[in-house]
Scaffold this motif. Structure first.
Motif, PDB file in Angstrom:
ATOM      1  N   SER A   1       0.805  -1.323   0.024  1.00 33.15           N
ATOM      2  CA  SER A   1      -0.091  -0.292   0.124  1.00 33.15           C
ATOM      3  C   SER A   1       0.823   1.392  -0.024  1.00 33.15           C
ATOM      4  CB  SER A   1      -1.002   0.036   1.355  1.00 33.15           C
ATOM      5  OG  SER A   1      -1.818  -1.190   1.082  1.00 33.15           O
ATOM      6  N   ILE A   2       1.683   1.224   0.857  1.00 30.70           N
ATOM      7  CA  ILE A   2       2.908   2.445   0.800  1.00 30.70           C
ATOM      8  C   ILE A   2       3.233   2.709  -0.615  1.00 30.70           C
ATOM      9  CG2 ILE A   2       5.053   3.321   1.771  1.00 30.70           C
ATOM     10  CD1 ILE A   2       4.328   1.933   4.589  1.00 30.70           C
ATOM     11  N   ASN A   3       3.822   1.418  -1.211  1.00 30.57           N
ATOM     12  CA  ASN A   3       4.890   1.661  -2.375  1.00 30.57           C
ATOM     13  C   ASN A   3       4.008   1.638  -3.687  1.00 30.57           C
ATOM     14  OD1 ASN A   3       7.419   2.199  -2.058  1.00 30.57           O
ATOM     15  ND2 ASN A   3       8.242   0.270  -3.071  1.00 30.57           N
ATOM     16  N   LEU A   4       2.770   1.295  -3.827  1.00 31.12           N
ATOM     17  CA  LEU A   4       2.114   1.059  -5.062  1.00 31.12           C
ATOM     18  C   LEU A   4       1.755   2.776  -5.383  1.00 31.12           C
ATOM     19  CD1 LEU A   4       0.083  -1.828  -5.585  1.00 31.12           C
ATOM     20  CD2 LEU A   4       2.077  -1.356  -6.762  1.00 31.12           C
ATOM     21  N   ALA A   5       2.557   3.571  -5.506  1.00 31.80           N
ATOM     22  CA  ALA A   5       2.388   5.041  -5.541  1.00 31.80           C
ATOM     23  C   ALA A   5       2.543   5.751  -6.669  1.00 31.80           C
ATOM     24  CB  ALA A   5       2.665   5.585  -4.292  1.00 31.80           C
TER      25      ALA A   5
ATOM     26  N   ALA B   1      -5.647  -0.151   1.137  1.00 29.53           N
ATOM     27  CA  ALA B   1      -5.393   0.785   0.301  1.00 29.53           C
ATOM     28  C   ALA B   1      -4.829   0.409  -0.990  1.00 29.53           C
ATOM     29  CB  ALA B   1      -4.518   1.967   1.074  1.00 29.53           C
ATOM     30  N   TYR B   2      -4.141  -0.806  -0.890  1.00 23.76           N
ATOM     31  CA  TYR B   2      -3.524  -1.379  -2.149  1.00 23.76           C
ATOM     32  C   TYR B   2      -4.322  -1.680  -3.195  1.00 23.76           C
ATOM     33  CZ  TYR B   2      -4.839  -6.269  -1.246  1.00 23.76           C
ATOM     34  OH  TYR B   2      -5.483  -7.269  -0.904  1.00 23.76           O
ATOM     35  N   ILE B   3      -5.507  -2.052  -2.801  1.00 19.11           N
ATOM     36  CA  ILE B   3      -6.638  -2.777  -3.887  1.00 19.11           C
ATOM     37  C   ILE B   3      -6.898  -1.744  -4.933  1.00 19.11           C
ATOM     38  CG2 ILE B   3      -8.987  -3.782  -4.062  1.00 19.11           C
ATOM     39  CD1 ILE B   3      -8.495  -4.485  -0.945  1.00 19.11           C
TER      40      ILE B   3
ATOM     41  N   LEU C   1       9.884 -12.030   8.798  1.00 22.55           N
ATOM     42  CA  LEU C   1       9.540 -10.614   8.512  1.00 22.55           C
ATOM     43  C   LEU C   1      10.349  -9.968   7.417  1.00 22.55           C
ATOM     44  CD1 LEU C   1       8.190  -7.841   9.750  1.00 22.55           C
ATOM     45  CD2 LEU C   1       9.703  -7.799  11.448  1.00 22.55           C
ATOM     46  N   PHE C   2      11.746 -10.445   7.436  1.00 26.62           N
ATOM     47  CA  PHE C   2      12.701 -10.002   6.536  1.00 26.62           C
ATOM     48  C   PHE C   2      12.239 -10.355   5.121  1.00 26.62           C
ATOM     49  CE2 PHE C   2      16.341 -10.588   3.467  1.00 26.62           C
ATOM     50  CZ  PHE C   2      17.193  -9.840   3.705  1.00 26.62           C
ATOM     51  N   SER C   3      11.894 -11.907   4.764  1.00 25.85           N
ATOM     52  CA  SER C   3      11.426 -11.996   3.283  1.00 25.85           C
ATOM     53  C   SER C   3      10.208 -11.510   2.931  1.00 25.85           C
ATOM     54  CB  SER C   3      11.205 -13.546   3.491  1.00 25.85           C
ATOM     55  OG  SER C   3      12.359 -14.220   4.001  1.00 25.85           O
ATOM     56  N   ILE C   4       9.190 -11.464   3.731  1.00 28.04           N
ATOM     57  CA  ILE C   4       7.799 -10.552   3.443  1.00 28.04           C
ATOM     58  C   ILE C   4       8.232  -9.115   3.080  1.00 28.04           C
ATOM     59  CG2 ILE C   4       5.671  -9.889   4.329  1.00 28.04           C
ATOM     60  CD1 ILE C   4       5.477 -12.638   5.910  1.00 28.04           C
ATOM     61  N   THR C   5       8.938  -8.353   3.817  1.00 31.54           N
ATOM     62  CA  THR C   5       9.252  -7.168   3.739  1.00 31.54           C
ATOM     63  C   THR C   5      10.204  -6.851   2.153  1.00 31.54           C
ATOM     64  OG1 THR C   5       9.197  -6.330   6.037  1.00 31.54           O
ATOM     65  CG2 THR C   5      10.696  -5.005   4.425  1.00 31.54           C
ATOM     66  N   LEU C   6      10.895  -7.568   2.049  1.00 29.46           N
ATOM     67  CA  LEU C   6      11.714  -7.754   0.918  1.00 29.46           C
ATOM     68  C   LEU C   6      10.769  -8.089  -0.547  1.00 29.46           C
ATOM     69  CD1 LEU C   6      14.648  -7.522  -0.436  1.00 29.46           C
ATOM     70  CD2 LEU C   6      14.712  -9.906  -0.005  1.00 29.46           C
ATOM     71  N   VAL C   7      10.233  -8.901  -0.277  1.00 30.10           N
ATOM     72  CA  VAL C   7       9.296  -9.349  -1.566  1.00 30.10           C
ATOM     73  C   VAL C   7       8.427  -8.257  -1.847  1.00 30.10           C
ATOM     74  CG1 VAL C   7       7.626 -11.100  -2.331  1.00 30.10           C
ATOM     75  CG2 VAL C   7       9.712 -11.805  -1.343  1.00 30.10           C
ATOM     76  N   SER C   8       7.734  -7.795  -0.935  1.00 31.37           N
ATOM     77  CA  SER C   8       6.506  -6.855  -0.948  1.00 31.37           C
ATOM     78  C   SER C   8       7.117  -5.531  -1.561  1.00 31.37           C
ATOM     79  CB  SER C   8       5.847  -6.509   0.086  1.00 31.37           C
ATOM     80  OG  SER C   8       6.626  -6.104   1.198  1.00 31.37           O
ATOM     81  N   LEU C   9       8.261  -5.089  -1.220  1.00 28.24           N
ATOM     82  CA  LEU C   9       8.966  -3.713  -1.669  1.00 28.24           C
ATOM     83  C   LEU C   9       9.538  -4.116  -3.025  1.00 28.24           C
ATOM     84  CD1 LEU C   9      11.157  -2.646   1.279  1.00 28.24           C
ATOM     85  CD2 LEU C   9       9.252  -1.473   0.365  1.00 28.24           C
ATOM     86  N   LEU C  10      10.156  -5.158  -3.362  1.00 30.67           N
ATOM     87  CA  LEU C  10      10.494  -5.535  -4.717  1.00 30.67           C
ATOM     88  C   LEU C  10       9.582  -5.423  -5.818  1.00 30.67           C
ATOM     89  CD1 LEU C  10      13.250  -5.679  -6.055  1.00 30.67           C
ATOM     90  CD2 LEU C  10      13.081  -8.286  -5.664  1.00 30.67           C
ATOM     91  N   PHE C  11       8.631  -6.197  -5.445  1.00 35.07           N
ATOM     92  CA  PHE C  11       7.361  -6.170  -6.453  1.00 35.07           C
ATOM     93  C   PHE C  11       6.707  -4.823  -6.730  1.00 35.07           C
ATOM     94  CE2 PHE C  11       2.522  -6.141  -6.617  1.00 35.07           C
ATOM     95  CZ  PHE C  11       2.603  -6.532  -7.904  1.00 35.07           C
TER      96      PHE C  11
ATOM     97  N   ALA D   1      -1.441   6.992   1.144  1.00 34.96           N
ATOM     98  CA  ALA D   1      -0.725   5.871   1.848  1.00 34.96           C
ATOM     99  C   ALA D   1       0.760   5.981   2.069  1.00 34.96           C
ATOM    100  CB  ALA D   1      -1.031   4.310   1.382  1.00 34.96           C
ATOM    101  N   ASN D   2       1.320   6.423   0.925  1.00 32.93           N
ATOM    102  CA  ASN D   2       2.790   6.781   0.797  1.00 32.93           C
ATOM    103  C   ASN D   2       3.165   7.917   1.766  1.00 32.93           C
ATOM    104  OD1 ASN D   2       5.361   7.962  -0.693  1.00 32.93           O
ATOM    105  ND2 ASN D   2       5.332   6.043  -1.028  1.00 32.93           N
ATOM    106  N   LEU D   3       2.186   8.833   1.914  1.00 29.39           N
ATOM    107  CA  LEU D   3       2.375  10.048   2.684  1.00 29.39           C
ATOM    108  C   LEU D   3       2.099   9.848   4.212  1.00 29.39           C
ATOM    109  CD1 LEU D   3       2.477  13.212   2.683  1.00 29.39           C
ATOM    110  CD2 LEU D   3       0.247  13.149   2.480  1.00 29.39           C
ATOM    111  N   VAL D   4       1.234   8.836   4.470  1.00 30.82           N
ATOM    112  CA  VAL D   4       0.937   8.595   5.867  1.00 30.82           C
ATOM    113  C   VAL D   4       2.311   7.988   6.609  1.00 30.82           C
ATOM    114  CG1 VAL D   4      -0.202   6.824   7.536  1.00 30.82           C
ATOM    115  CG2 VAL D   4      -1.336   8.247   5.748  1.00 30.82           C
ATOM    116  N   ALA D   5       3.052   7.107   6.079  1.00 34.71           N
ATOM    117  CA  ALA D   5       4.236   6.537   6.693  1.00 34.71           C
ATOM    118  C   ALA D   5       5.189   7.291   7.061  1.00 34.71           C
ATOM    119  CB  ALA D   5       4.725   5.365   5.771  1.00 34.71           C
ATOM    120  N   PRO D   6       5.713   8.338   6.268  1.00 33.36           N
ATOM    121  CA  PRO D   6       6.631   9.279   6.620  1.00 33.36           C
ATOM    122  C   PRO D   6       6.029  10.432   7.625  1.00 33.36           C
ATOM    123  CG  PRO D   6       6.396   9.734   4.549  1.00 33.36           C
ATOM    124  CD  PRO D   6       5.551   8.526   4.927  1.00 33.36           C
TER     125      PRO D   6
END
Length: 550
Positions: A92-96, A225-227, A295-305, A370-375
């Motif tokens: 959700s954060i990164n599909l922006a 938010a990602y949908i 946690l490492f793997s899920i974060t990596l895969v979701s960010l990379l995609f 969503a990308n704005l909320v995180a920072p």
């Protein structure tokens, strides 16, 4: 999950609200206490309003907590829902739209072919996401926010420098989000009736509202938010992909092409790795026995995609600028307008030059929230890391201060987005990767060897990830490392990065050796700075331990 608490049974505060030392619950007396001076003071009317607002947040199980450590008994239960929440949060954060516009720089600014730009984007994202994933794994076991964790390597005072740099990153990215959202909303309005200024302010207000109510609302929002973003970006790719130029090669001689590849890779690396500065902020309520590999793997895969998907759309749109007049005209207006043109200027049978195409563009603009909320959320926490006096001011106040700062900056810099991207973004990646490198070396070479004390409340005496840290001393300057070795190594790394810097206003001597314009070597600058820092840190840290013992 959201009940405030302090370590060690001492009276503390959450955003200026005193905690009962026995129950760890908020204590709301008519007269507050100045913890620094030890003298009673009558709270101002504003402080009373803020205190009542925080009490309301707690009443409805929302987050009033600021930077205070989350204790093991306050965390959520580990289940499959948490793993899905991690994946959806990063998606959700990164599909922006921000990443789409960033991808446009590859062909348009650096003259790269679609293939070159896409490969650089993929590998830059991969390298950066590894650092983010690593930092995120420390949140469950420590219960501490990201830059609180930094104190365990950099100490109390040097960490304040990292906080200032991170605040610049967070507020800078938020500014970029607002500008892009405003560009899109302005482009789809009737004859440009909505000004860029209005669009910026609307999105800023919505982002502020979500972050004000804390991490639980943020996580609930990110589950869905990602949908719409996934749907509209898939449609954008479908209706615009036939306009992508897949055959034109990169421009320039071989050395210049190499330099441009390094430059674009460096920018995509920076966009990814800068999440490291807040990566642990969103997972402090995960239980201490959360598997770090998962946690490492899920974060990596979701960010990379999410990075690769959005970058390739932006690269494709920009590759068509030379051949499609409508794309060229849109880009001359703004990067956000080119996204709108991707929907509305399609020459395929599925022409979206209708109100529906503009509606999809509005969805893309709102997805930047969503990308704005995180920072924005992280900035409220990071202000409190600056010191104990800053902790007395509630997180919601610091969130509001951050929103005001980046909204004003967005209004001032709204006509210079490309320059902000190519200059600001590259610079901000330097410090993050150096910090991650020093932290990794410290954990590998010193934490396990010297066996730092582990708090009994962390792992119950079991061995595990993060075992060599005493997480209970997070707010005790006299027990944390001095940070002299880390600070010195950090500055040495920065010197190496500066020597490799290539900006409009400065080209370092090493950067001049690569191509006609120099490689904007955050690729080189990152790795030169990283290598210098990790080489000098071990002997300096060894000396620091011999001298001070902590």
């Amino acid at each position: 999950m959201t009940s405030p608490a302090t370590d060690g049974g001492e009276q503390g505060s959450v955003g200026g609200v005193l905690l009962d030392p026995e129950t760890h619950s908020p204590s709301y007396s008519k007269s507050n206490t100045n913890l620094a001076a030890g003298t009673p003071t009558r709270p101002s009317r504003l402080a009373t309003y803020i205190r009542d607002f925080e009490r309301t947040l707690i009443k409805y199980n929302l987050e009033a907590r600021g930077v205070q450590r989350v204790l093991p008994h306050e965390t959520d239960a580990l289940n499959f829902r948490l793993y899905l929440q991690t994946f959806f949060l990063w998606i959700s954060i990164n599909l922006a739209a921000q990443n789409v516009t960033l991808g446009m720089l590859g062909p348009y600014i650096f003259g790269l072919s679609f293939r070159d730009a896409a490969l650089c984007a993929f590998f830059g994202s991969l390298i950066g996401a590894i650092g983010v994933s690593y930092v995120a794994t420390f949140a469950p076991v420590s219960g501490n926010r990201t830059l609180i964790f930094a104190r365990y390597v950099f100490g109390w005072y040097p960490t304040k420098l990292l906080v200032v740099l991170e605040l610049i990153v967070l507020l800078g990215y938020s500014m970029i989000d607002l500008v892009i959202a405003g560009q899109i909303l302005s482009a789809v309005s009737v004859n440009g009736s909505m000004s860029l200024v209005v669009g910026i302010i609307v999105v800023a207000i919505v982002g502020w509202l979500i972050t004000t109510f804390g991490i639980s609302v943020f996580q609930s929002y990110s589950r869905y938010a990602y949908i719409p973003q996934l749907i509209v970006f898939s449609i954008l790719y479908g209706v615009s992909s036939h306009n992508y130029d897949l055959s034109t090669p990169s421009h320039g001689d071989s050395r210049t092409i190499i330099g441009n590849r390094l430059s674009f890779l460096s920018i995509t690396l920076a966009a990814a790795v800068t999440y490291s500065g807040g990566a642990a902020d969103y997972f402090v309520y995960y239980p201490v026995h959360t598997p770090p590999v998962a946690l490492f793997s899920i974060t990596l895969v979701s960010l990379l995609f999410s990075f690769t998907f959005t970058y390739c759309i932006g690269i494709g749109l920009a590759s068509g600028i030379a051949a499609i007049p409508a794309y060229s005209a849109a880009y001359e207006t703004s990067q956000g307008a080119l996204i709108v043109a991707g929907f509305t200027e399609s020459t395929s049978p599925s022409n979206f030059n209708t109100g529906f195409g503009k509606f999809l563009s509005v969805v893309v603009a709102l997805g930047l929230i969503a990308n704005l909320v995180a920072p924005t959320y992280s900035s409220g926490v990071d202000f409190q890391v600056l010191g104990k006096n800053f902790q007395k001011i509630p997180r919601v106040v610091w969130n509001s201060v951050g929103v005001i700062i980046y909204t004003v900056c967005a209004l001032a810099g709204r006509d210079h987005l490309a320059e902000i991207f190519t200059n600001f973004l590259a610079l901000m990646g330097y410090w993050v990767i150096i910090w991650v490198g020093i932290t990794t070396v410290d954990q590998i070479f010193f934490r396990s060897r010297y066996g730092f004390k582990i708090g009994a409340d962390v792992l119950g005496g079991r061995r595990g990830w993060g075992q060599s840290y005493d997480w209970t001393i997070w707010n005790s300057p006299e027990k944390l490392p001095h940070g002299l070795a880390a600070l010195t190594a950090f500055l040495v790394g920065w010197i190496g990065a500066i020597l490799c810097m290539a900006q409009v206003w400065y080209i370092g001597p090493i950067a001049r050796m690569v191509g006609q314009y120099g490689a904007d070597v955050e690729q080189m600058g990152n790795f030169v700075g990283l290598s210098w820092a990790v080489l000098v840190y071990p002997p300096l840290r060894w000396l620091e331990l011999r001298k001070f013992g902590r």
